[in-house]
Structure formats: structure tokens, C-alpha cells
Design an enzyme around this catalytic site. Structure first.
Site, PDB file in Angstrom:
ATOM      1  N   TYR B  14      60.276  97.394  89.311  1.00  0.00           N
ATOM      2  CA  TYR B  14      60.192  95.952  88.659  1.00  0.00           C
ATOM      3  C   TYR B  14      60.364  95.499  88.134  1.00  0.00           C
ATOM      4  O   TYR B  14      61.540  94.738  87.849  1.00  0.00           O
ATOM      5  CB  TYR B  14      58.212  95.109  88.458  1.00  0.00           C
ATOM      6  N   ASN B  38      68.322 105.304  90.589  1.00  0.00           N
ATOM      7  CA  ASN B  38      66.665 105.656  91.454  1.00  0.00           C
ATOM      8  C   ASN B  38      67.116 106.621  92.499  1.00  0.00           C
ATOM      9  O   ASN B  38      67.583 106.752  92.731  1.00  0.00           O
ATOM     10  CB  ASN B  38      66.590 104.153  92.115  1.00  0.00           C
ATOM     11  N   GLU B 170      41.730  96.450  96.274  1.00  0.00           N
ATOM     12  CA  GLU B 170      43.348  95.685  97.511  1.00  0.00           C
ATOM     13  C   GLU B 170      42.795  97.101  98.835  1.00  0.00           C
ATOM     14  O   GLU B 170      42.990  96.334  99.530  1.00  0.00           O
ATOM     15  CB  GLU B 170      43.975  95.699  96.653  1.00  0.00           C
ATOM     16  N   ASP B 298      55.587 100.433  83.445  1.00  0.00           N
ATOM     17  CA  ASP B 298      54.748 100.775  83.409  1.00  0.00           C
ATOM     18  C   ASP B 298      54.367 102.033  82.044  1.00  0.00           C
ATOM     19  O   ASP B 298      53.823 103.172  81.559  1.00  0.00           O
ATOM     20  CB  ASP B 298      53.818 101.886  84.829  1.00  0.00           C
ATOM     21  N   GLN B 315      53.649  91.828  87.029  1.00  0.00           N
ATOM     22  CA  GLN B 315      53.899  90.399  85.709  1.00  0.00           C
ATOM     23  C   GLN B 315      54.377  90.763  84.544  1.00  0.00           C
ATOM     24  O   GLN B 315      55.717  89.848  84.472  1.00  0.00           O
ATOM     25  CB  GLN B 315      52.683  89.801  85.456  1.00  0.00           C
TER      26      GLN B 315
END
Lengths: 410, 410
Positions: B14, B38, B170, B298, B315
Site C-alpha cells: 500500500y 518489489n 475476517e 507496517d 489506511q
């Protein structure tokens, strides 16, 4: 006759289900009590299992609910596993009850024949039931998922198929078709995947195929990336792979054994004289020891006029079912029986999508035409047991998804 | 300035992908050389992984090809895995090359935090990447296939999820939705399947949820058949199952750990001061030790005005990406930077199909409305990184099949 004769049919494979359907049609009400015993609530088409095993078709297209094939007001169906057959006392011991019979039909199918090769029973999978092919399909896909977690484990992408005969060839053809799809889904380089088909015999495909068809078939397979190791027996199977007769060890996390079958071991345990688990039956498909016992399908051995046993397959089992049903009707009506006369029509072996080879009596077929013929043979069988609606359901409006993502089956 | 500043971004999660997209938009030609590194050619939406992990959605709906998000004429993309970060010499060592930078952005994500519980690292799976969720999905389905081969092994049908927080909840919600489908596909009695959600804390769901929403959520889950073992830490994980703090041992062939995450261990190895692997960054999201290094997602720890760290989630990572991109543009233009100001909008946790609970600042939402809101949040993110076409592709014309039976992805 003092009482209604009791007919018990063990197994709802090709032989058992055809016997049941024909008896249901031919017997008049009250002429006999017919009971069919099977360990699943469904009949499955063994000749179609190579597709769900590879994941190129849904397993539900290879099975039919027995309740959709027989009329349970006419034939009593028991879902149970046979524990023991006792032909001396004319009874069959199931898991939770014992059945007595006047006539018994044994169509309990086959078991893998491993020829005493160490480790095959423990570590190799075999294409033999809905459960086993669902397992193989998931196992193959799981190997791709595992490889992505441990990319040093190339053995996850090595698939060894022992046996390059009819079943082995049909499975390998489908597996080779499935691999590119799995590679795309799992982001795996297709050049890392190996399919190795090993056989002790010097040629692949069923032994009755002419040399040119064998070459055609092997070419088709090689173009799909299949490697053959022929004239090479498997010496041992271990959790890490297979040791070959030539001393090479192939590291593989998946070994599928299709090197042969033998008759169900319950027959030998019941005291029948067997060869590779199969009973050499008389002209009317009866046990020479116990004439009230008919034995059909992979449990039976029928000799050809040349003096060799006919290969056990769906074709002979279906014809045996017709014969036994007719002879059972004759028996209850005290009429003479008719000997079994096998009309061998030929063999067509699929090589994957749109490719097959076959020999019909003396006529050779190959390519798309043979593949279409194969479909017609499948359709004919479905028509025979379930009419047009079954052909419609299993071949036309068939289940599309491979995975557990649909709501109804059959 | 003597030469064009080199910006290296590590990780296309993100934080990293948003930084890249914003830099691409804001930088003028030649203002800076931007390189994105990446380990996959795709970006994935971690907040969507619970669905492909359970098999209720295709994993391709949780990932986007990086080439579809960035303009490779403006941003140089390298597919590689970072081996080491060397902030003292301003360089990054990749698998096969070394990159030098003037500004570094670290968005290398998290690792499972196992709190030293023995066996969790070895035997539990975690929901962390496309590879890991594809593996979990296949593992779960494989257990059904295996159970049918060995029906005495009830542990194949026992699924333990350690951690009942956001991710655990979830995932469990989706898994409970998936089980009936798998039961039908594999002819398994649903009453044999157990989903046990274990947590050391006395309540399930994210810690910031109000008590009434927690109760609502747990009710929804229990109705789907989920069993809770709360106030119960896991003492040990073994290949056979989990030993709980209360001395009970649950035999289970599947253990999924979602009990917490810590920052990528590369940071600690590189000499950054960390707490649970996370670097407490300054007002502008920089390392206090190495001010040319921005740390987001993170890997970073941002303190709230109350003095507690904000939870690491998508977020905050997205907002950090915006801030870092803006500040990098300021830096190369020699303008002052703007401090990061987190606008916490709230949390919505999915409970499976059509159910969710959420808290938006002080407003509570639940049920279908919350589930719809969850979808809108997902759609908003896709819109943000890829515009309407991406929303269309991943949420409207999305991949339907679960298994490897389709030809294109992304």
C-alpha cells in the site's frame, strides 16, 4: 416354487448397475426380490475418471446417483460395504446386516495390482474411485501451491505416472493438458514441470494397439511435454520418489500408479479359486464352485477363443450385465440359460483434449475423429443406463467448475 | 544541484505503490530518478486476502500487475528481493545488483509475530501474500479430499485459527461461508467440520470495536458454526494440532496464525532501532537515525496524540504514501516538508458474506450496510490507484472461479 427367489447384486459398477437396470425392466412384479448393495449412493464411470483425476472435468460428470437409475420400489438398494461373502451358506455379511440369497451377482470391481513392488501401496495414488480421483486432482494442485511456498522443492513439480497402458495414457494426456492452466494460475514457469510416464514394457498405450497408432499417440504426448521411460520397471516407491530398474532415482512428490489391477480380494477370502484375484467363470458367467454365484466385471475372467483372458474393461462388464440379467430371468422362470458371447467392438484410448487413437475390430482411427468417437462411446453408455436426460446432464449441460464452488451435483 | 537525485522505493505494498503513483504524477521530467523494487510483478491488496485464503474469491481479484499501475518510462521497476539495506552507505543490496540512493522509502511490510510460541513458525500458516493464501485455500480443500481417503482422521476437518482480531475474524467469517460448499463438493457431513477461533484476549474482533458490535459479530460467527476459545493463549503448535493454555490439546491438520505482525526483520538487521520490528519515525515519517530514509506502512510506528502507536493497516499506509511522495517532491525542489497528519476514518471488519461491523469515528455500523461500506472502501482504494477501469476489473467483471481453471489473470 415355494417362495420368491432372492437375488443379491454386490457392487453398482458397470456390471452391477446394468444387471440391476435390466432385471428391473425384464422381471415381472413379484417374480423375484432384488437387492443391490453398493458402498456409495452413486454409480461412477471408471472410464471417465482420468479427467477428474487430472482436473480437466468435474468429478460429478463421472458419477450418477443410483436413485436416478433404478426404481427403488422394484429394486431394494442398500448403501453398505461388503465385509464378507459366504457362498457356502449363501449369505453376504454387510457392515450392519446379513443378507441371504438364492442367486448372487458379484461385481465388486478391482484393486490396484502392485506386483509386490515395495512402497507402491503406501506412497502411490491410484485412479480408482470418485474419492481417489478427487484426491489426486487436489494433490496435483496442492503441489503447485506448495512449490510457491518452497521454490527450492522442484520435486513438487515432478509427476511420475507408473504404467503407460490404457489408464496411464489417458490420465497422462489429461494431466499434460492441465499443467499449462495450473502454471498460469500459480505463476509457475511451465519448463519446470515434468510428467514422466514409466513402464516396464517397451511401448506405451494399450498392448493391442498397432505400432503406427502407438507411435502417433506417443508423438502427441511428447509434443505436450510428456517424457517416457519405457522398458524401465519401477523397483521401489518411497515418500521422496521412485527408484527405477536402471538405478536412477526420480525425486517426485506425486506418484500415480496405473500399472495394473486385480480382482477384489473379497473373492479369494470367500474361498473362490482366483488368478490375480479374478475367477475364471463358466459359459454363463458363474463360479464353477458355486453355480448360484454369477461373477462379472473386473472380478471375472473370460477366456477368448484364442485361450487368453479378455482384458477387464467397461465394455465386457456391460455385456456381462446384460447376459446375467437375462440368465437370472431364465433361472427364476426355470428356463435354460444362454451362454455369454462377448462381442468385442474395439478400444479407443484418449490422449487428452481432441486427440485419441483406437482400433475398431480391424479399423484404425486417430486424431479428432477418434476423440469424437470416444465421446460417442461415453454418450452411448449414458444413454443405455439413463436415456437422453443423462446424456444431457453429464455431457451437454455438465458441471463446469473443477473446484468446490458449485451447489448441486447430479 | 549537481546531479538528478535518486529515489529508491522498496516494496510495492500500500505505502510503496501509492508513493510511486503519486511521485509519477507530481514529479516533472528529469527532476528525479525513481526506482521501485518489489519481489513480485504485482501489487496485492492485503485487506482482501482473507477471501482468497478461504476460497470465497479468486486470488487474482486481490492483485494488480505493477505494470498496469505505473508508467515504466517514468518509474524504473525492478523485480527483485531485497537482501540488505545499508543506510550508512546509502545503498540497497538486491539479489543480483546494488542500488545507490539519495532518498530511500522503505515499505517492506510485516512478518508474522509469533511471540516465541513454539511451533507456530514451523507448523502454522499465515495470511500474508498471494502465495500464502493460495496455499491456505488449497490446503483447506486438500484436507477435505484427504478426509475422504481416511475417514477416521477427523482432525482433517478441524480448522484452528489463532488470533480473533481483525484478520482472524475476517478470515474465519469467509471460511465459515466456504465450508458448506466444500462439504457438498466432497460429500462430507457438515456437522463433522469444526472451526475454532482461539485468542488470548477475552473478546474477539478488533480491540477498538464497541462491546455491542463485538457481541453482534460473535453472534453472526457462532450462527455460522464458529467456536470461540477466548482468554485462551496457544501454548504450543505441533504437526498434530495446538496445545492450549488451559491444557487442552486440539487435534487439527490446519492451524492458521493471525495473532499479530511485526515489521520486516531487514530493518533491525540494517541497524535501525526498532520495537517489534517497527521504526518509530519522525513527524515526516523519516528514520531519526538516517534522515534520508522514509519508513512507511507496517515497518513504521506513528504515535497517536494519546501516546499509543496507531495500528498498522492499509489506511495509514496509503496516507503515508501520499505524505512521503509530497515530501520527496519538496525535498528535490529544496522546499520545506510537511509533517504527516493521520486522518483516522475508522475500521470496518467483514464477517463473511453480507455481514460486517464497523466504527467510523464515533458512528457504529453493522449488517448489510456495513458489508456494503466495506465494498465501497475496497472500491475507493482501487479507484485511487487504478481509476474506474481497475474497479471494473477487480470488483465488477472479476474472476469468478476459485481453482486453476481460467486462462488470464489481471
Amino acid at each position: 416354487m415355494a417362495k420368491t427367489p432372492r437375488i443379491v447384486i454386490l457392487g453398482a459398477g458397470y456390471g452391477g448397475i446394468v444387471t440391476s437396470i435390466r432385471l428391473q425392466k425384464k422381471l415381472r412384479a413379484g417374480e423375484a426380490e432384488v437387492t443391490l448393495v453398493n458402498k456409495h449412493v452413486y454409480h461412477y464411470m471408471t472410464t471417465h475418471l482420468h479427467m477428474p483425476a487430472a482436473g480437466t472435468d468435474h468429478h460429478d460428470n463421472a458419477r450418477v446417483r443410483i436413485a436416478d437409475l433404478i426404481d427403488e420400489r422394484k429394486i431394494h438398494f442398500i448403501k453398505s460395504t461388503v465385509q464378507r461373502v459366504d457362498p457356502v451358506h449363501k449369505r453376504v455379511i454387510l457392515e450392519d446386516q446379513t443378507l441371504e440369497y438364492d442367486y448372487l451377482v458379484i461385481g465388486l470391481g478391482s484393486e490396484a495390482e502392485t506386483f509386490g513392488i515395495p512402497g507402491l501401496k503406501e506412497y502411490a495414488m491410484s485412479i480408482k474411485s470418485i474419492n481417489s480421483v478427487r484426491f489426486i486432482r487436489q494433490h496435483v494442485e496442492y503441489m503447485f501451491a506448495k512449490y510457491k511456498m518452497e521454490p527450492q522443492r522442484k520435486d513438487y513439480l515432478t509427476f511420475v505416472v507408473g504404467g503407460a497402458g490404457f489408464t496411464g495414457t489417458e490420465f497422462v494426456g489429461e494431466l499434460a493438458d492441465r499443467i499449462p492452466v495450473l502454471c498460469r494460475c500459480y505463476d509457475v514457469d511451465p519448463s519446470l514441470v515434468r510428467i514422466i510416464n514409466v513402464d516396464a514394457s517397451p511401448a506405451a498405450l494399450p498392448p493391442d494397439m498397432p505400432v503406427d497408432l502407438v507411435e502417433y499417440g506417443m508423438d502427441v504426448m511428447r509434443r505436450k511435454g510428456v517424457q517416457y521411460k519405457l522398458s524401465t520397471p519401477i523397483r521401489e516407491c518411497t515418500p521422496e520418489g521412485v527408484l527405477l530398474g536402471d538405478g536412477h532415482f526420480i525425486r517426485a512428490a506425486t506418484v500415480i500408479w496405473s500399472g495394473g489391477v486385480r480382482g477384489n480380494s473379497l473373492l479369494e477370502k470367500a474361498g473362490f479359486e482366483v488368478q490375480r484375484g479374478r475367477v475364471r467363470v463358466d459359459d454363463c458367467l458363474r463360479s464353477p464352485q458355486f453355480p448360484h454365484v454369477f461373477i462379472i466385471g473386473d472380478c471375472s475372467m473370460v477366456m477368448s477363443p484364442e485361450g487368453t483372458p479378455y482384458p477387464a474393461n467397461a465394455q465386457i462388464a456391460v455385456q456381462q450385465g446384460y447376459n446375467v440379467a437375462r440368465n437370472l430371468v431364465c433361472s427364476v422362470r426355470m428356463r435354460p440359460m444362454q451362454p455369454f458371447d462377448y462381442d468385442y467392438k474395439g478400444t479407443v484410448a484418449s490422449l487428452g483434449r481432441g486427440e485419441a487413437v483406437g482400433l475398431l475390430k480391424v479399423k484404425k482411427v486417430k486424431g479428432r475423429k477418434a476423440a469424437l468417437l470416444k465421446k460417442l462411446i461415453d454418450a452411448r453408455y449414458l444413454y443405455l443406463i439413463g436415456g437422453i436426460p443423462l446424456v444431457w446432464k453429464k455431457m451437454i449441460f455438465k458441471q463446469g467448475a473443477i473446484s468446490g464452488n458449485h451447489h448441486v451435483w447430479m
